[in-house]
Design an enzyme around this catalytic site. Sequence first.
Site, PDB file in Angstrom:
ATOM      1  N   HIS A  63       0.923  -1.238  -0.043  1.00 37.53           N
ATOM      2  CA  HIS A  63       0.048   0.083   0.130  1.00 37.53           C
ATOM      3  C   HIS A  63       0.870   1.178  -0.114  1.00 37.53           C
ATOM      4  CE1 HIS A  63      -3.349   2.784   1.342  1.00 37.53           C
ATOM      5  NE2 HIS A  63      -4.113   1.838   0.805  1.00 37.53           N
ATOM      6  N   ILE A  69       1.905   4.735   1.485  1.00 38.13           N
ATOM      7  CA  ILE A  69       1.028   5.543   2.243  1.00 38.13           C
ATOM      8  C   ILE A  69       0.198   4.676   3.321  1.00 38.13           C
ATOM      9  CG2 ILE A  69      -1.146   6.979   2.118  1.00 38.13           C
ATOM     10  CD1 ILE A  69      -0.402   7.694  -0.699  1.00 38.13           C
ATOM     11  N   GLY A  72      -5.822   4.403   5.317  1.00 38.65           N
ATOM     12  CA  GLY A  72      -6.776   5.261   6.199  1.00 38.65           C
ATOM     13  C   GLY A  72      -7.374   4.425   7.268  1.00 38.65           C
ATOM     14  N   VAL A  73      -7.796   3.242   7.056  1.00 36.66           N
ATOM     15  CA  VAL A  73      -8.555   2.413   8.153  1.00 36.66           C
ATOM     16  C   VAL A  73      -7.388   2.384   9.209  1.00 36.66           C
ATOM     17  CG1 VAL A  73      -7.686   0.429   7.100  1.00 36.66           C
ATOM     18  CG2 VAL A  73      -9.791   0.287   8.277  1.00 36.66           C
ATOM     19  N   GLU A  77      -7.797   3.355  13.144  1.00 31.21           N
ATOM     20  CA  GLU A  77      -7.598   2.181  14.253  1.00 31.21           C
ATOM     21  C   GLU A  77      -6.457   2.896  15.276  1.00 31.21           C
ATOM     22  OE1 GLU A  77      -7.091  -1.083  16.452  1.00 31.21           O
ATOM     23  OE2 GLU A  77      -8.829  -0.337  15.091  1.00 31.21           O
TER      24      GLU A  77
END
Length: 163
Positions: A63, A69, A72-73, A77
């Site tokens: 990723h 990067i 986002g998840v 978290e």
Amino acid sequence: MSEDAVQAAEAVTLGPLDIGRIMAALPHRYPMLLVDRVEEVILDRSIVAIKAVTINEQFFQGHFPGRPIMPGVLIVEAMAQAAGILALESLGLAGTGKLVYFMSIDEVKFRKPVEPGVLLRLEVEIVQKSSRSTKFAGRALIDGKLAAEAKFMAMIADPPKAG
């Protein structure tokens, strides 16, 4: 003295908390432990924590190749884990094995990519508490600039029984 001044005077502040204290509060372990240090906890109010984002993170392998990067998840978290430390420390439950479960995530916005080599500052505050759940507002910052924000709700529960 105003009510705000009384509350500020009565606020109990902890910190900094090292990785040992973090691991005593949270059940997460590598590669899912996303809080490296806690700068400050104001019990029943807020927390400031740090996630050191390094190229060694497993998720950077895919990723994205050539442009790493942080997903986002995982930023959300990390904010949630900081909130978990805040909740457990505020209730005196750190180290008891209690778990903090997400119930909802709302109003998530990503403002800036999180790349390797940054210190991600996680600022989370309690918005509302009830006997069963707590609502939080979280922000993730890089060098004082907003990278992500979210509102979320969580509850504390016993871990599932083995068997």
